[in-house]
Write an enzyme that holds these catalytic residues in place. Structure first.
Site, mmCIF file in Angstrom:
data_model
loop_
_atom_site.group_PDB
_atom_site.id
_atom_site.type_symbol
_atom_site.label_atom_id
_atom_site.label_comp_id
_atom_site.label_asym_id
_atom_site.label_seq_id
_atom_site.Cartn_x
_atom_site.Cartn_y
_atom_site.Cartn_z
ATOM 1 N N CYS A 338 -8.255 7.007 36.004
ATOM 2 C CA CYS A 338 -8.813 8.087 35.181
ATOM 3 C C CYS A 338 -7.777 9.204 35.207
ATOM 4 O O CYS A 338 -6.641 8.981 34.803
ATOM 5 C CB CYS A 338 -10.182 8.529 35.690
ATOM 6 S SG CYS A 338 -10.306 8.789 37.475
ATOM 7 N N ASP A 340 -7.223 11.569 38.284
ATOM 8 C CA ASP A 340 -6.672 11.493 39.638
ATOM 9 C C ASP A 340 -7.087 10.225 40.378
ATOM 10 O O ASP A 340 -6.637 9.990 41.500
ATOM 11 C CB ASP A 340 -7.098 12.726 40.445
ATOM 12 C CG ASP A 340 -6.439 13.993 39.910
ATOM 13 O OD1 ASP A 340 -5.230 13.947 39.628
ATOM 14 O OD2 ASP A 340 -7.129 15.018 39.768
ATOM 15 N N ARG A 344 -14.184 8.490 38.316
ATOM 16 C CA ARG A 344 -14.547 7.376 37.440
ATOM 17 C C ARG A 344 -13.930 6.066 37.910
ATOM 18 O O ARG A 344 -14.547 4.999 37.802
ATOM 19 C CB ARG A 344 -14.106 7.694 36.010
ATOM 20 C CG ARG A 344 -14.914 8.792 35.368
ATOM 21 C CD ARG A 344 -14.289 9.341 34.109
ATOM 22 N NE ARG A 344 -13.236 10.308 34.397
ATOM 23 C CZ ARG A 344 -12.770 11.191 33.525
ATOM 24 N NH1 ARG A 344 -13.279 11.224 32.296
ATOM 25 N NH2 ARG A 344 -11.818 12.044 33.851
#
EC number: 3.1.3.95
Length: 629
Positions: A338, A340, A344
């Site tokens: 995602c 970092d 997610r």
């Protein structure tokens, strides 16, 4: 205790937000760890305990003729509405709760003072229960393509990764270090899960620092090594879980996503899960709907739809299903990121692993999954859960969504999980309670700096002590289902009353009285039938005779040929009614329609795997080396 100026207030009313019946009257106490309300009007002593760390907001409402109202919203979705007679007392309680619920220093968290009267040795054993190396060995790692490396032992590669990571054996040290410089926060591609059936892998990382045109030879070599570690596929997927528009906006900041022209044999795909700010807003809208005093069914459903919460749950589930199908059906490895790589990415990697591997649907396996994909890989629990007084924009229900996705799977496949709904709720509660050290801090390095493993206790032994009450009686063991293929059409997702309305007593106004009574009657009849069947089984508990054992063995073989059932609808003429906690009536006694022989085989099979799990757990607790995550 220095924050508590008024430890006791009498004649405090506790309002029932659903009914107009007379409010309870009692005494409110403030302790170092809890708010305690004792109902003096009840015939039997009745207490309400609220942990300070569970408090999300405290609100002083306008003064009324009855007194000064105090509204408390909790992170576990408990809502308490008190009315305190004196405005001064209310203000002092309000001020104390603000300070007690938002500690400034990590050392002020409950885990550092919690003392369960456990010896130092037993505490150390508790932290040894989960050994991630054992899970990698279960996947067949190390092997010819993958290795466990300690390149990050001093946190020089990535300070939010654990000391040991799994990378392709073909990737040199220079490749790993070079790739880390090209990935946001140094979060290089590492292995999350290896599907042994075909060597396809799920890997995770953060976004590349590519901007509009930048490239990195070492990062390209790293992805090539991941692809070549799966000889059965000529390509690999790179999945960005963000909406494409968000990822393109990151390019302007020098980040972004992979350029397919620079990487050999990759197929790039956007999934479209919204960011933490959208999720936080969505949950708030959902809770506003849940707290409406007297909504019509139309208003409730409209509010639920407008919150977008179930759409977000579906998006996370869709991404996980895509990963699982790519690995199993297309035999392709997948790299997920995602921004970092700790929100997610953690959601979809852990859920995809859960879909592919029945081990993660057992008690210990689920604990391993959380340790591996969430705790060890640096999900920022401290920030996302608001453990300390910090930036409220960092708070987001990322882990709550993961827990709900697991619950949604349990509704579709009620026989595939060793644990029940209460197990999920226990974990969710303790993520916010700060009673145990597992979910404190933001990464492994920070937990080491805080001496979490020396000063606090692990949650997992506590949950294992409650295993009997947290077990799913419908569980069929590892071999009943391997991979899960859930339906992700919108009608497949339910509202989880057991999570968001768990503390509401009585019947909700949005329920039809007749439907509620009929559901209760049907449930009662089915439970009585089930009790009768269990009574008939009691003679077998003394142990069968040799000839009976032979007969049961033959019955087990015959039963194994019976097609497995997914949901109650498979053997009911129509969908069963849904109870207030979101559980279908048919789920309660799903085995009642299965023939007697299949039930005996189910009971034997479940006990076998339970004993195996306990034996493995005990042996690792005694022999395993400390693995702190």
């Amino acid at each position: 205790m220095e924050h508590i100026t008024t430890p006791k207030v009498e004649n405090v009313k506790l309002l029932d937000r659903y009914t107009n019946r007379k409010a309870a009257s009692g005494t409110l106490y403030l302790t170092a760890t809890h708010l305690i309300y004792v109902d003096a009007s009840a015939e039997v002593r009745k207490e309400t305990w609220i942990l300070h760390h569970h408090i999300a907001t405290v609100e002083k409402l306008p003064l009324t003729t009855a007194g000064c109202p105090l509204l408390i919203h909790c992170k576990n979705f408990h809502v308490a509405h008190f009315v305190i007679g004196q405005e001064r007392d209310c203000h002092e309680v309000y001020t104390s709760l603000l300070k007690l619920s938002q500690p400034v220093k990590p050392e002020e968290l409950y885990a550092f003072s919690y003392n369960p009267k456990m010896s130092k040795d037993n505490r150390e054993i508790g932290w040894k229960l989960i050994d991630l190396k054992v899970d990698y060995q279960r996947m067949g790692i190390p092997n010819d393509y993958w290795e466990i490396t300690d390149l990050n032992k001093d946190y020089e590669v990535c300070n939010t990764y654990p000391p040991e990571i799994v990378v392709p054996r073909a990737a040199s040290k220079a490749t790993v270090i070079g790739s880390s410089r090209f990935r946001s926060r140094g979060r290089i591609p590492v292995l999350s899960y290896l599907y042994k059936e075909n060597n396809a892998a799920i890997c995770r990382c953060s976004q590349p620092l590519s901007g509009f045109s930048a490239r990195c030879l070492e990062d390209e070599q790293m992805l090539q090594a991941i692809r070549e570690a799966n000889p059965g596929s000529p390509f690999m997927y790179v999945v960005d879980t963000r909406p494409k528009l968000n990822a393109m906006a990151n390019r302007a900041a020098g980040k972004g996503y992979e350029n397919e022209d620079n990487y050999d044999n990759i197929r790039f795909k956007f999934i479209g899960i919204e960011n933490i700010h959208v999720m936080r807003s969505s949950l708030q809208k959902l809770l506003e709907v849940c707290e409406t005093k007297s909504p019509s069914m139309s208003d409730f459903l409209t509010g639920l739809e407008n919150s977008g919460w179930l759409r977000h749950i579906k998006a996370v589930m869709d991404a996980s299903v895509f990963l699982a199908k790519a690995v199993k059906d297309e035999k392709a490895s997948v790299l997920v990121h995602c921004s970092d790589g700790w929100d997610r990415t953690a959601q979809v990697c852990s859920l995809a692993s859960l879909l592919l591997d029945p081990f993660y649907r057992a008690f210990k396996g689920f604990m391993v999954l959380i340790e591996k994909e969430w705790i060890a890989m640096g999900h920022k629990f401290s920030h996302r859960c608001g453990h300390l007084d910090g930036d409220p924009k960092e708070v987001s229900p990322v882990f709550t969504q993961f827990i709900e996705c697991v619950w949604q799977l349990m509704q579709q496949f009620p026989c595939t999980f060793e644990f029940n709904e209460h197990f999920l709720l226990e974990i969710h509660d303790h993520v916010y309670s700060c009673q145990f050290g597992n979910f404190l801090g933001t990464c492994h390095k920070e937990r080491e700096d805080l001496k979490i493993f020396e000063k606090t206790h692990s949650l997992w032994p506590f949950l294992l002590q409650k295993k009997q009450e947290l077990r799913n009686p419908l569980y069929r063991g590892f071999t009943a289902y391997k991979e899960l293929q859930p339906n992700t059409l919108p009608f497949s997702f339910q509202f989880w009353c057991g999570m968001y309305n768990r503390f509401d007593k009585g019947m909700h106004p949005k329920q039809c009285v007749l439907d509620h009574l009929l559901s209760c009657m049907n449930q009662k009849i089915k439970l009585e039938d089930n009790a009768s069947e269990l009574e008939n089984k009691l003679p077998f508990l003394d142990g069968p005779l040799p000839n009976e054992a032979c007969f049961l063995s033959k019955v087990g073989c015959a039963a194994s040929k019976t097609p497995m059932l997914n949901t109650p609808q498979d053997y009911e003429g129509e969908a069963p009614p849904v109870l207030t906690n979101g559980i279908s009536v048919g789920d309660i006694n799903v085995t009642s329609d299965v023939d007697q022989r299949n039930k005996e085989n189910l009971a034997n099979h479940r006990d076998l795997h339970l004993n195996d799990s306990v034996d493995v757990l005990n042996s690792e607790a005694k022999d395993g080396k400390p693995q702190h995550h």
